[in-house]
Write a protein that holds these residues in place. Structure first.
Motif, PDB file in Angstrom:
ATOM      1  N   ALA A  77      -9.250 -37.703  13.654  1.00 43.37           N
ATOM      2  CA  ALA A  77      -9.659 -37.144  12.436  1.00 43.37           C
ATOM      3  C   ALA A  77      -8.139 -37.411  11.485  1.00 43.37           C
ATOM      4  N   ARG A  78      -7.109 -37.475  12.134  1.00 40.27           N
ATOM      5  CA  ARG A  78      -5.931 -37.025  11.074  1.00 40.27           C
ATOM      6  C   ARG A  78      -6.238 -39.248   9.896  1.00 40.27           C
ATOM      7  N   GLN A  79      -6.934 -40.116  10.749  1.00 38.87           N
ATOM      8  CA  GLN A  79      -7.304 -41.291  10.350  1.00 38.87           C
ATOM      9  C   GLN A  79      -8.350 -41.486   9.356  1.00 38.87           C
ATOM     10  N   ILE A  80      -9.266 -40.048   9.826  1.00 38.54           N
ATOM     11  CA  ILE A  80     -10.671 -40.470   8.551  1.00 38.54           C
ATOM     12  C   ILE A  80     -10.055 -39.535   7.983  1.00 38.54           C
ATOM     13  N   LEU A  81      -8.896 -38.185   7.345  1.00 41.55           N
ATOM     14  CA  LEU A  81      -8.789 -37.471   6.429  1.00 41.55           C
ATOM     15  C   LEU A  81      -7.823 -38.348   5.575  1.00 41.55           C
ATOM     16  N   ALA A  82      -7.342 -39.605   6.382  1.00 44.05           N
ATOM     17  CA  ALA A  82      -6.059 -40.343   5.683  1.00 44.05           C
ATOM     18  C   ALA A  82      -7.186 -41.498   4.853  1.00 44.05           C
ATOM     19  N   ASP A  83      -8.339 -41.599   5.446  1.00 42.15           N
ATOM     20  CA  ASP A  83      -9.435 -42.992   4.502  1.00 42.15           C
ATOM     21  C   ASP A  83      -9.835 -42.264   3.327  1.00 42.15           C
ATOM     22  N   VAL A  84      -9.921 -40.846   4.131  1.00 41.87           N
ATOM     23  CA  VAL A  84     -10.481 -40.221   3.181  1.00 41.87           C
ATOM     24  C   VAL A  84      -9.759 -39.968   1.301  1.00 41.87           C
ATOM     25  N   MET A 134       2.143 -51.842   2.454  1.00 41.29           N
ATOM     26  CA  MET A 134       2.291 -51.025   3.935  1.00 41.29           C
ATOM     27  C   MET A 134       3.307 -52.548   4.283  1.00 41.29           C
ATOM     28  N   GLY A 135       4.575 -52.238   4.552  1.00 46.22           N
ATOM     29  CA  GLY A 135       5.433 -53.174   5.305  1.00 46.22           C
ATOM     30  C   GLY A 135       5.948 -52.332   6.452  1.00 46.22           C
ATOM     31  N   GLU A 136       6.721 -54.053   6.924  1.00 44.84           N
ATOM     32  CA  GLU A 136       6.996 -54.010   8.108  1.00 44.84           C
ATOM     33  C   GLU A 136       6.286 -53.058   9.240  1.00 44.84           C
ATOM     34  N   MET A 137       5.233 -54.363   9.654  1.00 43.68           N
ATOM     35  CA  MET A 137       4.123 -54.029   9.885  1.00 43.68           C
ATOM     36  C   MET A 137       4.280 -54.972  11.426  1.00 43.68           C
ATOM     37  N   LEU A 138       4.101 -54.906  13.014  1.00 43.27           N
ATOM     38  CA  LEU A 138       3.742 -55.775  13.726  1.00 43.27           C
ATOM     39  C   LEU A 138       1.874 -56.229  13.551  1.00 43.27           C
ATOM     40  N   THR A 139       2.076 -57.699  13.679  1.00 49.56           N
ATOM     41  CA  THR A 139       0.512 -58.162  13.646  1.00 49.56           C
ATOM     42  C   THR A 139      -1.109 -57.727  14.235  1.00 49.56           C
ATOM     43  N   PRO A 140      -0.412 -57.067  15.358  1.00 45.32           N
ATOM     44  CA  PRO A 140      -1.948 -56.217  16.086  1.00 45.32           C
ATOM     45  C   PRO A 140      -1.488 -54.645  15.338  1.00 45.32           C
ATOM     46  N   GLN A 141      -0.893 -54.573  14.982  1.00 46.31           N
ATOM     47  CA  GLN A 141      -0.955 -53.216  13.850  1.00 46.31           C
ATOM     48  C   GLN A 141      -1.507 -53.732  12.503  1.00 46.31           C
ATOM     49  N   ILE A 142      -1.395 -54.649  11.946  1.00 50.15           N
ATOM     50  CA  ILE A 142      -2.502 -55.206  10.724  1.00 50.15           C
ATOM     51  C   ILE A 142      -3.227 -55.621  11.639  1.00 50.15           C
ATOM     52  N   GLU A 143      -3.400 -56.208  12.550  1.00 51.61           N
ATOM     53  CA  GLU A 143      -5.350 -56.868  13.076  1.00 51.61           C
ATOM     54  C   GLU A 143      -6.224 -55.518  12.963  1.00 51.61           C
ATOM     55  N   GLN A 144      -5.502 -54.139  13.410  1.00 49.87           N
ATOM     56  CA  GLN A 144      -6.521 -53.474  13.667  1.00 49.87           C
ATOM     57  C   GLN A 144      -7.090 -52.446  12.562  1.00 49.87           C
ATOM     58  N   SER A 145      -5.940 -52.854  11.387  1.00 52.49           N
ATOM     59  CA  SER A 145      -6.084 -52.189  10.223  1.00 52.49           C
ATOM     60  C   SER A 145      -7.018 -52.520   9.778  1.00 52.49           C
ATOM     61  N   LEU A 146      -6.932 -54.171  10.075  1.00 51.71           N
ATOM     62  CA  LEU A 146      -8.183 -55.122   9.094  1.00 51.71           C
ATOM     63  C   LEU A 146      -8.929 -54.187   9.847  1.00 51.71           C
ATOM     64  N   LEU A 147      -9.396 -54.633  10.753  1.00 47.99           N
ATOM     65  CA  LEU A 147     -10.803 -54.557  11.429  1.00 47.99           C
ATOM     66  C   LEU A 147     -11.181 -52.800  11.228  1.00 47.99           C
ATOM     67  N   GLU A 148      -9.986 -52.008  11.133  1.00 49.63           N
ATOM     68  CA  GLU A 148     -11.106 -50.667  10.771  1.00 49.63           C
ATOM     69  C   GLU A 148     -10.776 -50.947   8.938  1.00 49.63           C
ATOM     70  N   ASN A 149     -10.719 -51.550   8.348  1.00 50.87           N
ATOM     71  CA  ASN A 149     -11.380 -51.580   6.892  1.00 50.87           C
ATOM     72  C   ASN A 149     -10.010 -50.624   6.013  1.00 50.87           C
ATOM     73  N   ARG A 150      -8.825 -50.523   6.901  1.00 49.90           N
ATOM     74  CA  ARG A 150      -7.535 -49.409   5.994  1.00 49.90           C
ATOM     75  C   ARG A 150      -6.779 -50.453   5.749  1.00 49.90           C
ATOM     76  N   LEU A 151      -7.328 -51.754   5.598  1.00 50.15           N
ATOM     77  CA  LEU A 151      -6.397 -52.758   4.914  1.00 50.15           C
ATOM     78  C   LEU A 151      -7.041 -53.508   4.365  1.00 50.15           C
ATOM     79  N   ASP A 152      -7.320 -54.480   3.412  1.00 48.57           N
ATOM     80  CA  ASP A 152      -8.285 -55.292   2.346  1.00 48.57           C
ATOM     81  C   ASP A 152      -7.905 -56.758   2.855  1.00 48.57           C
ATOM     82  N   ALA A 153      -6.131 -56.625   2.962  1.00 47.74           N
ATOM     83  CA  ALA A 153      -5.629 -57.897   3.068  1.00 47.74           C
ATOM     84  C   ALA A 153      -4.457 -57.779   3.741  1.00 47.74           C
ATOM     85  N   ALA A 154      -4.194 -58.610   4.776  1.00 47.21           N
ATOM     86  CA  ALA A 154      -2.136 -58.918   5.228  1.00 47.21           C
ATOM     87  C   ALA A 154      -1.978 -60.261   4.592  1.00 47.21           C
TER      88      ALA A 154
END
Length: 342
Positions: A77-84, A134-154
């Motif tokens: 729910a937290r992620q869905i609401l953040a995306d909305v 969004m800065g100070e991220m780790l590659t696994p975190q970035i990868e997950q965010s890209l796959l979940e469409n929370r980031l467009d590029a990185a």
């Protein structure tokens, strides 16, 4: 979001109510936070549980606890609401005149070197584009965010695990050793051999991150296993630990700009290299990705080699040519284009 036949969709308002109760662990405090009375809030939560067909809370006279289903609901729910909320903001900004919105992430030291140069270039050359950074991220975190469409590029450190991502390789960094200012090696002149660090306490990035993996492999190649006494996700925090004397760390050379603490840096003999790349999702529909890739390449070049020197003009009064507002070349003779992951 799809729903099974006969299952009603979850109401976003009820989802917000649920998150408030889950975070407060108390219906009364949640009602105050939501500026509503407690009985209607309790009724809405009961309706949500009825919709889902499961209990989300264990209620006692003193407190409210989440069930296992409730814990899962809270995370999603937290992620869905953040995306909305992000969607609402993006649409509003485009409606207010922005030519587009690009959500970008940066890994570790790229936050301190590449990101400022990129933002400056984007402000001058893509004035209608809003960057959500969004800065100070780790590659696994970035990868997950890209796959979940929370980031467009990185900008991340390869490799990545998913074949759904495309990578455009940039010029990488060498690792350097970050030392407390009072360390015995802090004042030396030449490069340090990795073997000289055997027996030292290390602070490092979490296991599974690219730099942590490269550090571990390099130290093993030098005949020892690094004794990691503390981990940190953010480069600034990692270097603060070094400055506090907790241990030394191997960090990308670009991390030097992150430290406000008393930290000394020494180069390494046969320093391990750590890569850098632009990443985006293979099926991305964002028309801003080519422009972003081009600007990142330029930003990295400026960071490494300084701003490009304009070529002399033969005509003392050249004609000024203005390109289309958001046109940035997607490739040059030196740009091999995106690499598909195997």
């Amino acid at each position: 979001m799809t729903f099974r036949e006969g299952v009603a969709p979850v109401d976003l308002r009820q989802m917000r109510y649920f998150v408030a109760v889950a975070e407060e662990r108390h219906f009364g405090r949640a009602a105050e936070r939501l500026h509503m009375a407690q009985p209607p809030l309790s009724q809405q939560i009961k309706q949500l549980e009825a919709t889902l067909g499961t209990r989300l809370f264990e209620r006692t006279t003193r407190r409210v606890d989440l069930t296992d289903a409730g814990q899962l609901m809270l995370e999603r729910a937290r992620q869905i609401l953040a995306d909305v909320d992000a969607l609402t903001q993006d649409v509003r900004e485009v409606g207010d005149g922005a030519a587009g919105v690009l959500r970008v992430g940066f890994v570790g030291s790229a936050t301190y070197r590449v990101m400022p140069a990129l933002v400056q270039l984007a402000r001058s050359e893509l004035p209608g584009v809003r960057l959500h950074v969004m800065g100070e991220m780790l590659t696994p975190q970035i990868e997950q965010s890209l796959l979940e469409n929370r980031l467009d590029a990185a900008v991340l450190r390869p490799p990545v695990q998913s074949s759904e991502l495309l990578l455009d390789t940039l010029e990488g960094d060498s690792l350097v050793v970050a030392l407390p200012a009072h360390h015995r090696l802090a004042t030396g002149g030449g490069p340090v051999h990795l073997a000289e660090l055997a027996g030292e306490d290390f602070v490092g990035y979490p296991q599974g991150s690219t730099v942590a993996t490269i550090t571990s492999e390099a130290c093993r190649g030098a005949g020892f296993r690094p004794r990691v006494v503390q981990e940190a996700t953010e480069t600034s925090t990692l270097l603060a630990f070094v400055g506090a004397g907790m241990g030394l760390a191997l960090v990308p050379d670009g991390a030097r700009r992150a430290a406000a603490s008393p930290v000394a840096y020494r180069e390494l003999v046969t320093a391990p290299a750590v890569g850098l790349a632009v990443a985006w999702k293979r099926d991305s529909l964002s028309a801003l990705i080519p422009a972003f890739r081009s600007l990142v390449h330029r930003a990295v070049d400026e960071v490494r080699h300084g701003p490009a020197t304009p070529e002399p003009q033969n005509d003392p009064t050249p004609t000024k040519v203005t390109p289309p507002r958001h046109f940035v070349p997607t490739s040059t003779a030196s740009d091999p284009g995106p690499q598909e992951r195997p």
